[in-house]
Design an enzyme around this catalytic site. Structure first.
Site, PDB file in Angstrom:
ATOM      1  N   SER A 187       0.833  -1.205   0.000  1.00  0.00           N
ATOM      2  CA  SER A 187       0.000   0.000   0.000  1.00  0.00           C
ATOM      3  C   SER A 187       0.872   1.261   0.000  1.00  0.00           C
ATOM      4  O   SER A 187       0.369   2.357  -0.239  1.00  0.00           O
ATOM      5  CB  SER A 187      -0.920  -0.008   1.219  1.00  0.00           C
ATOM      6  OG  SER A 187      -0.149  -0.097   2.402  1.00  0.00           O
ATOM      7  N   HIS A 188       2.164   1.125   0.269  1.00  0.00           N
ATOM      8  CA  HIS A 188       3.072   2.280   0.215  1.00  0.00           C
ATOM      9  C   HIS A 188       4.162   2.095  -0.831  1.00  0.00           C
ATOM     10  O   HIS A 188       5.171   2.789  -0.800  1.00  0.00           O
ATOM     11  CB  HIS A 188       3.690   2.543   1.590  1.00  0.00           C
ATOM     12  CG  HIS A 188       2.702   3.109   2.557  1.00  0.00           C
ATOM     13  ND1 HIS A 188       1.945   2.320   3.389  1.00  0.00           N
ATOM     14  CD2 HIS A 188       2.306   4.387   2.783  1.00  0.00           C
ATOM     15  CE1 HIS A 188       1.135   3.095   4.109  1.00  0.00           C
ATOM     16  NE2 HIS A 188       1.331   4.336   3.760  1.00  0.00           N
ATOM     17  N   PHE A 233       3.656  11.045   1.751  1.00  0.00           N
ATOM     18  CA  PHE A 233       2.825   9.944   1.228  1.00  0.00           C
ATOM     19  C   PHE A 233       3.350   8.577   1.641  1.00  0.00           C
ATOM     20  O   PHE A 233       2.671   7.573   1.463  1.00  0.00           O
ATOM     21  CB  PHE A 233       2.789   9.987  -0.306  1.00  0.00           C
ATOM     22  CG  PHE A 233       4.077   9.532  -0.931  1.00  0.00           C
ATOM     23  CD1 PHE A 233       5.111  10.422  -1.118  1.00  0.00           C
ATOM     24  CD2 PHE A 233       4.271   8.212  -1.286  1.00  0.00           C
ATOM     25  CE1 PHE A 233       6.317  10.010  -1.665  1.00  0.00           C
ATOM     26  CE2 PHE A 233       5.483   7.785  -1.838  1.00  0.00           C
ATOM     27  CZ  PHE A 233       6.498   8.688  -2.022  1.00  0.00           C
ATOM     28  N   GLU A 245      -9.293  -0.238   2.876  1.00  0.00           N
ATOM     29  CA  GLU A 245      -9.967  -1.500   3.204  1.00  0.00           C
ATOM     30  C   GLU A 245     -11.487  -1.330   3.099  1.00  0.00           C
ATOM     31  O   GLU A 245     -12.199  -2.209   2.595  1.00  0.00           O
ATOM     32  CB  GLU A 245      -9.560  -1.912   4.627  1.00  0.00           C
ATOM     33  CG  GLU A 245     -10.019  -3.280   5.076  1.00  0.00           C
ATOM     34  CD  GLU A 245      -9.228  -4.401   4.434  1.00  0.00           C
ATOM     35  OE1 GLU A 245      -9.710  -5.533   4.467  1.00  0.00           O
ATOM     36  OE2 GLU A 245      -8.138  -4.131   3.873  1.00  0.00           O
TER      37      GLU A 245
END
Lengths: 339, 339
Positions: free
Chosen positions: A50-51, A124, A192
């Site tokens: 996710s990163h 981010f 999610e």
């Protein structure tokens, strides 16, 4: 959850090159591009997807929307006592973190403790990637920044705080990876809930409230309403602390103001950032203090299965990725290639 | 939950005198007795009863059992860079906290950030009482210490960490009480589980596990087994952080070792302690940074009912207690009088 995903396998060097070229084509300065690529490749290697490459398009869109300065050069505003202030000048946070972190480490080794504040940045990436290098230098570290303004207080009826990640690292001596955790203040990631919405599945109880402030298991209603904090009022307290430290304390924006001012391009939102480092050497026998922590953590790893310590899984993934490469979603690869 | 409790009403001055005389009769030095009495009277005034007069007998018993030195005089071991180390010499923590806190505040105002570590102390009081005075001086503060070794990791099968309280304070300017929270790492206080056991009531789901590591709603089995952390793996992460900071980092005991060495007298257990203070003045316009935090917190108080901010209820109780006194359990009063 819909169609089957197609994957390709890339070496970490290929991941690095893919992201770097994309950022350079999007107009980022070589320093900004390299700093961002480093954290993205590290996240892919640790299977913290996710990163990883997943974030590249959002970052590029945030440059295209005009809100982020791709050529920004971070500067040290002041070094006063044990406090270092860095201005990112509306660039991505990563290069500013690198610049400030080096000074933070030196200052903590000189004073026993030091604080780094970064203003006017767009963050981010995962926080664990920011503080692991500090712990690799033998220091204890913590950091936080304000996440998207999506989270209510426990018992609350609307959004009050951001997803507000908080990270902590403790060194484990020269031969072991540091102990690192990185937790958000929400009970679950917003992404999610988005997956539940797409799949048309009801959420588990207790994840969120709708726009009217009522508990609901409807994912779309929670996306419009608010996510609840982890752990009730205790998790909400941690989220409040993060917002106060990374916002008002360092003289930067609150999550609600940053959210209201955002262009909605899917990239990171503007905000402040704080990192604290502490040197165990200032508390008696520093090496023995670190070794005592390491022995305790090792005993927890050995004796407490099936509980797992934070970061253990990432380090196992890292080892595997260095040898066998990483599996990347074909559509993400193609999208980045096309930039 | 059993018989009806009989109460008497005391002024805060009477609470203070009651505790002070008891501690002096138990053999504490005047400085130890006064420092402890101050935090006990403050807890009663704030209706934080679990840390008020209720604690006096445990402290006296811990002196009688011989584990705590009632005459201990805390000393400053070192002041190096921005780190202050205090040795409590096996006395109660409170006097050592006072001694170190004064230096911590001065050091944070000089360096922007400072750390206080206390070794060889017995900490029984609420952490909010320790850090509120730091925030009243305009500083951000956090502190933690290791609690009783009763808590498992999320998904774990046995005790791994202590109840490990963590507290944070943010100043709100000269005219308002600081924002302060003080949370333990367990999902519920051990005392609460004890009340369920006495009442013969089943626990809510998810509070604890038995000696075999299995989830159970039997309070007696959880008291022999382990309590779960708040908020799953995220709360466990906070609990691990607290244990690493207040134990290994400062060169003091782990909760499991302190627990194993304890005499079981019902008083506090031996351990380390850490407090961090940060001066907002080092991050640009300090007064405006504090004011921005205050405005935000005030907006949360106004707009987010029924959610409540931490510490609000305590401050309302304080005001009431200063005017009308506090209600004290007659049996606790008699017990303390009889010391």
């Amino acid at each position: 959850m819909a169609n089957e995903t197609e994957y390709i396998t890339l070496t970490l060097a290929e991941v690095h090159d893919l992201a770097l070229q994309a950022f350079l084509r999007a107009g980022l300065s070589p320093e900004q591009a390299r700093a961002m690529t480093d954290v993205i490749a590290k996240a892919e290697g640790d299977e913290s997807r996710s990163h990883g490459l997943y974030r590249v398009m959002g970052c590029v869109n945030a440059v295209r929307s005009g809100k982020i300065d791709p050529k920004a050069v971070p500067t040290v505003v002041s070094e006063n006592g044990a406090v270092i202030r860095v201005d990112a000048h509306l660039g991505f946070a990563n290069h500013a973190v690198e610049l400030g972190r080096e000074r933070l480490i030196a200052k903590a080794k000189q004073c026993g403790v030091a604080v780094l504040a970064i203003n006017h940045c767009y963050h981010f990436s995962a926080l664990w990637g920011d503080i692991e290098p500090v712990a690799e230098q033998g220091l204890v570290a913590m950091s936080c920044t304000i996440g998207g303004h999506f989270v209510a207080l426990a018992g609350g009826v609307k959004r009050a705080i951001g997803t507000n990640p908080f990270a902590f690292a403790f060194p484990r001596g020269p031969s072991r990876h540091p102990f690192v955790f990185d937790i958000s203040s929400s009970i679950v990631a917003r992404g999610e809930i988005e997956l539940y919405r797409r799949a048309g599945k009801p959420l588990p109880e207790g994840w969120g409230i709708d726009k009217a402030g009522k508990p609901t298991r409807d994912a779309a209603a929670v996306l419009e309403g608010a996510i609840l904090p982890f752990g009730g009022h205790k998790g909400a307290a941690i989220g409040l602390m993060v917002e106060l430290l990374a916002g008002p304390l360092v003289g930067d924006m609150l999550g609600k103001d940053s959210f209201a001012a955002d262009t909605g391009d899917g990239g990171p939102m503007r905000g402040g950032y704080i990192m604290i480092a502490i040197d165990p050497a200032f508390f008696g026998n520093g090496a023995e203090n670190v070794a005592a922590g390491d022995r305790w953590l090792a005993s927890l790893e050995d004796d407490h299965a099936p509980a797992r310590l934070p970061s253990g899984r990432r380090y196992r993934s890292r080892k595997r990725s260095e040898q066998a490469g990483v599996r990347v979603d074909r559509s993400i690869y193609d999208e980045i290639k096309a930039i």
